[in-house]
Each structure stands twice: as C-alpha cells, then as structure tokens.
Design a protein around this motif. Sequence first.
Motif, PDB file in Angstrom:
ATOM      1  N   THR A  28       0.833  -1.314  -0.016  1.00 42.74           N
ATOM      2  CA  THR A  28       0.019  -0.201   0.002  1.00 42.74           C
ATOM      3  C   THR A  28       0.904   1.290  -0.120  1.00 42.74           C
ATOM      4  O   THR A  28       0.897   1.920  -1.045  1.00 42.74           O
ATOM      5  CB  THR A  28      -0.791   0.034   1.255  1.00 42.74           C
ATOM      6  N   ARG A  51       3.510  12.144  15.799  1.00 42.64           N
ATOM      7  CA  ARG A  51       2.221  11.657  15.900  1.00 42.64           C
ATOM      8  C   ARG A  51       1.559  11.809  16.922  1.00 42.64           C
ATOM      9  O   ARG A  51       2.166  11.215  18.284  1.00 42.64           O
ATOM     10  CB  ARG A  51       2.094  10.261  15.258  1.00 42.64           C
ATOM     11  N   ASP A  55      -3.751   8.618  18.356  1.00 41.11           N
ATOM     12  CA  ASP A  55      -3.813   7.916  16.894  1.00 41.11           C
ATOM     13  C   ASP A  55      -3.287   6.618  17.030  1.00 41.11           C
ATOM     14  O   ASP A  55      -1.974   6.513  16.760  1.00 41.11           O
ATOM     15  CB  ASP A  55      -3.324   8.864  15.720  1.00 41.11           C
ATOM     16  N   PRO A  56      -3.904   5.303  17.015  1.00 41.29           N
ATOM     17  CA  PRO A  56      -3.464   4.131  17.287  1.00 41.29           C
ATOM     18  C   PRO A  56      -2.713   3.775  16.085  1.00 41.29           C
ATOM     19  O   PRO A  56      -2.966   3.987  15.164  1.00 41.29           O
ATOM     20  CB  PRO A  56      -4.755   3.277  17.690  1.00 41.29           C
ATOM     21  N   HIS A  60       1.554  -5.371  12.380  1.00 38.78           N
ATOM     22  CA  HIS A  60       1.634  -6.123  10.946  1.00 38.78           C
ATOM     23  C   HIS A  60       2.399  -7.627  11.463  1.00 38.78           C
ATOM     24  O   HIS A  60       3.301  -7.384  12.261  1.00 38.78           O
ATOM     25  CB  HIS A  60       2.633  -5.278  10.181  1.00 38.78           C
ATOM     26  N   THR A 110      -9.484  -2.682  21.194  1.00 41.71           N
ATOM     27  CA  THR A 110      -9.314  -3.394  20.071  1.00 41.71           C
ATOM     28  C   THR A 110      -7.819  -3.041  19.456  1.00 41.71           C
ATOM     29  O   THR A 110      -7.341  -1.905  19.714  1.00 41.71           O
ATOM     30  CB  THR A 110     -10.364  -2.905  18.785  1.00 41.71           C
ATOM     31  N   ARG A 114      -2.658  -6.401  10.326  1.00 36.17           N
ATOM     32  CA  ARG A 114      -2.810  -6.361   9.252  1.00 36.17           C
ATOM     33  C   ARG A 114      -1.548  -7.478   8.729  1.00 36.17           C
ATOM     34  O   ARG A 114      -0.574  -7.516   9.276  1.00 36.17           O
ATOM     35  CB  ARG A 114      -2.768  -5.287   8.271  1.00 36.17           C
ATOM     36  N   SER A 136       1.967   4.875   8.466  1.00 40.86           N
ATOM     37  CA  SER A 136       2.701   5.306   7.099  1.00 40.86           C
ATOM     38  C   SER A 136       3.752   6.065   7.395  1.00 40.86           C
ATOM     39  O   SER A 136       3.793   6.855   8.621  1.00 40.86           O
ATOM     40  CB  SER A 136       1.570   5.996   6.468  1.00 40.86           C
ATOM     41  N   SER A 174      -4.352   0.687   3.411  1.00 40.51           N
ATOM     42  CA  SER A 174      -5.208  -0.511   3.610  1.00 40.51           C
ATOM     43  C   SER A 174      -6.472  -0.031   3.877  1.00 40.51           C
ATOM     44  O   SER A 174      -6.694   1.261   4.625  1.00 40.51           O
ATOM     45  CB  SER A 174      -4.888  -1.476   4.566  1.00 40.51           C
ATOM     46  N   ARG A 188     -12.242   3.103   7.417  1.00 38.47           N
ATOM     47  CA  ARG A 188     -11.194   3.916   6.439  1.00 38.47           C
ATOM     48  C   ARG A 188     -11.392   3.144   4.877  1.00 38.47           C
ATOM     49  O   ARG A 188     -11.212   1.911   4.603  1.00 38.47           O
ATOM     50  CB  ARG A 188      -9.831   3.891   7.008  1.00 38.47           C
ATOM     51  N   GLY A 218      -8.324   7.495  12.380  1.00 38.41           N
ATOM     52  CA  GLY A 218      -7.339   8.589  11.764  1.00 38.41           C
ATOM     53  C   GLY A 218      -8.045   9.269  10.726  1.00 38.41           C
ATOM     54  O   GLY A 218      -7.615  10.044   9.901  1.00 38.41           O
TER      55      GLY A 218
HETATM   56  O1  TXA Z   1      -1.822   0.567   4.375  1.00 37.27           O
HETATM   57  C1  TXA Z   1      -1.444   0.748   5.519  1.00 37.27           C
HETATM   58  O2  TXA Z   1      -2.424   0.535   6.409  1.00 37.27           O
HETATM   59  C2  TXA Z   1      -0.282   1.270   6.155  1.00 37.27           C
HETATM   60  C3  TXA Z   1       0.829   0.526   5.788  1.00 37.27           C
HETATM   61  C4  TXA Z   1       2.175   1.119   6.267  1.00 37.27           C
HETATM   62  O3  TXA Z   1       0.565  -0.571   6.693  1.00 37.27           O
HETATM   63  N1  TXA Z   1      -0.358   2.002   7.480  1.00 37.27           N
HETATM   64  C5  TXA Z   1      -1.182   3.121   7.870  1.00 37.27           C
HETATM   65  O4  TXA Z   1      -1.024   3.443   9.344  1.00 37.27           O
HETATM   66  O5  TXA Z   1      -1.763   3.696   7.028  1.00 37.27           O
HETATM   67  P1  TXA Z   1      -1.371   4.588   9.654  1.00 37.27           P
HETATM   68  O6  TXA Z   1      -1.096   4.732  10.939  1.00 37.27           O
HETATM   69  O7  TXA Z   1      -1.076   5.797   8.868  1.00 37.27           O
HETATM   70  O8  TXA Z   1      -3.107   4.601   9.931  1.00 37.27           O
HETATM   71  C6  TXA Z   1      -3.669   3.521  10.442  1.00 37.27           C
HETATM   72  C7  TXA Z   1      -5.135   3.992  11.125  1.00 37.27           C
HETATM   73  C8  TXA Z   1      -5.045   5.213  11.895  1.00 37.27           C
HETATM   74  O9  TXA Z   1      -5.393   6.354  11.538  1.00 37.27           O
HETATM   75  C9  TXA Z   1      -5.494   4.755  13.368  1.00 37.27           C
HETATM   76  O10 TXA Z   1      -6.486   5.786  13.905  1.00 37.27           O
HETATM   77  C10 TXA Z   1      -6.364   3.636  12.745  1.00 37.27           C
HETATM   78  O11 TXA Z   1      -5.457   3.012  11.594  1.00 37.27           O
HETATM   79  N2  TXA Z   1      -6.448   2.446  13.982  1.00 37.27           N
HETATM   80  C11 TXA Z   1      -5.275   1.704  14.443  1.00 37.27           C
HETATM   81  N3  TXA Z   1      -5.707   1.193  15.421  1.00 37.27           N
HETATM   82  C12 TXA Z   1      -6.929   1.222  15.773  1.00 37.27           C
HETATM   83  C13 TXA Z   1      -8.018   0.856  16.379  1.00 37.27           C
HETATM   84  N4  TXA Z   1      -7.706  -0.270  17.480  1.00 37.27           N
HETATM   85  N5  TXA Z   1      -9.034   1.238  16.418  1.00 37.27           N
HETATM   86  C14 TXA Z   1      -9.479   2.123  15.606  1.00 37.27           C
HETATM   87  N6  TXA Z   1      -8.720   2.628  14.629  1.00 37.27           N
HETATM   88  C15 TXA Z   1      -7.447   2.259  14.671  1.00 37.27           C
END
Ligand code: TXA
Length: 317
Positions: A28, A51, A55-56, A60, A110, A114, A136, A174, A188, A218
């Motif tokens: 991604t 960050r 923002d969780p 992976h 939660t 991924r 990211s 993703s 998302r 996010g």
């Molecule tokens: O494609 C992707 O998902 C990329 C690649 C690097 O794997 N990662 C990514 O991570 O986009 P990030 O941190 O930019 O976005 C992940 C989103 C965050 O906005 C966060 O709020 C949400 O996932 N998230 C993570 N854990 C969560 C949870 N337990 N409940 C709700 N939202 C969560």
Amino acid sequence: METIIGTDINLAQQFLEQGNVIGIPTETVYGLAGNALNEEAVLKIFSVKNRPYFDPLIVHTHSLDEVTKYTQQVPQRALDLMEAFMPGPLTVLLPRQSCIPDLVTSGLETVAVRIPNHPLTLSLLKQLAFPLAAPSANPFGYISPTTSYHVYDQLHGRIPYILEGGATEIGVESTIVGFENNQAVVYRLGGLAIEEIERVVGKVLVQTNTSSDPKSPGMLKSHYAPRKRLVLTDAFDITDDELSRVGVIAWDKKVLGVPDHHQIVLSEKGSLKEAAKHLFAAMRTLDETDVDYIIAVRVPDVGLGRAINDRLKRAAA
Ligand code: TXA
Ligand code: MG
C-alpha cells in the motif's frame, strides 16, 4: 544519524531487534516500523512521525496463526475476510490480547492487525520474534510515501535504515474494517474495494465521516495533505489568467491550456488501479513545483475510486 537505504533484511532485523524504527515497504504505502511489543520502540515511532498518542497504530504480522496471538473473540465474518484477503490491503480491528501495549492501541480494547503483501517485508516479519507496529512513514498529516525516496526525503537523519522495496503496487493505505455484532463496518476506505469485501461478507456499513469518534480510524477531516492548497472539483472551470499558475491532478486526460509540466494525468487508460498507484506521488510532485495551488478532478466513485476521492477530499479540507 545516517540513514541507509538498502535491501538487506538481516540488517533491518538487527536494527529492529535493537529497538530502532526503520522504513519498510508494503503493497500500500511505506511504513515506519518498530517492535510492537516494545514500548520504547513504539514511543520512537510516535516521536519520529510527530504523531499524537490518541492515533493508534496497526500491528503487522505474517500469518493468520500469528494474528490469533494478538487478538481474541474473532467473529466468523472477520475470519472469512481475513482468509479471503490476507496478505493484502486489509486491516481488521479485533479485541486485543494483553501482550499488545496500550500505547499501540491508544488505550482502545481493539487492535488493528494486517498482513502486508510485500515479499521483502513478509520475509522480514517471518524472521522476527515480534510483530511490527507501523504507521505510514510520513510526518503526521502529510501525504503517505509510496517510494523509499519519499521516506528518505522527509525522515532522513531520524531513522537508521529504509528497506528498499520499489514503488508500492497499490498506492493508497489499507481498508480498515471493524465488526459490530458480526456486522462488518468500514472505518477507512482504502486499497481493498468495498465491492470486494461485500462479495465475502455481504452488505457492509461505511462509517468514514466522523472526525471526533476515536473508532473512526485516523479519519481526521484534514489529512494526507500537501502543503499547497488543494481544491477538489468535478468539472474544470478556471479563468485564463489562472491557467499558468495552477497545478492539476487530472483523471484520464490533460486539461487544455495548463502547461504540461504543471499537470499529472492519473491514468490515461482510465484505470482506477493505476490512478491509485500514482495519486500520492502526483500530490508530492505538484507540491514541489512553483504553482500557486493544485486542482484535482474527482474520479469515478466506484471500486478504488472511492478511496482516491476520499484522499483527495481530505487533502482539500
Ligand atoms: O496501508 C496501511 O494501512 C499502512 C501500511 C504502512 O501498513 N499503514 C497506515 O497506518 O496507514 P496509519 O497509522 O497511517 O493509519 C492507521 C489508522 C490510523 O488512522 C488509526 O487511527 C487506525 O488505523 N487505527 C489503528 N488502530 C485502531 C483501533 N484499535 N481502532 C480504531 N482505529 C485504529
Ligand atoms: Mg498515515
């Protein structure tokens, strides 16, 4: 700190085992990865990215067996989805096991998990004794990186290593799916189209709009944004006078009157897949030109087009 770009997964492993954070490729976007079970490494991720802690992060890993070590009470629909699309551009939200630090989930019950579909990163994950937390690899709020150079450009000097895995295949993050009483909810839009998800679990709810709900991942109203102002439009309509000062992200054909070097066509053959792949690099490229602002033309709102329009909308907010 010197930042090295290379393809050596053993070196990547060493850095990660020492508690460092590094850039990793996925299908991604590039991630900023650290040991998800090591709070110090996770703290480094937040500080390198600037960050906010609310923002969780996504955890992976490399197999469904591994996923079960970090999650519990997995609903049948989640299992079906994971079996169909992992590895791939899908993140699922599931009740977490206690080994996952609060810092990773921002205190939520939660955890986001991924399995990225990138050969180099999958090999690295298999060699490691721990999963990787990885957002990211961009400063908070900016556009996600789709090449190692994008990561280097913004984070060099702050991380020791970037694993080189080529330009990312999918180009948008993703798709994030949670479950409420076995009902799938998309939080998302992303690289896995809703139509694909619905083929496996039936109708899904899409809840990507609220910006204050912590469950809405996010999905801050303004995100993924270039520094220049971006305007999202359905039809192109500007004055002659503006033509020379505007940058254009076009869908499948150029806009008459705008200089060639100020416009990027996402996909001449009208492929949403190709458009998604080129989207973030296009925003970056135009951000670096001397145009006053950027106009993006909305793409067809189906399949990956929904994720593209979502990112454009947030970039414009
Ligand atoms: O494609 C992707 O998902 C990329 C690649 C690097 O794997 N990662 C990514 O991570 O986009 P990030 O941190 O930019 O976005 C992940 C989103 C965050 O906005 C966060 O709020 C949400 O996932 N998230 C993570 N854990 C969560 C949870 N337990 N409940 C709700 N939202 C969560
Ligand atoms: Mg991000």
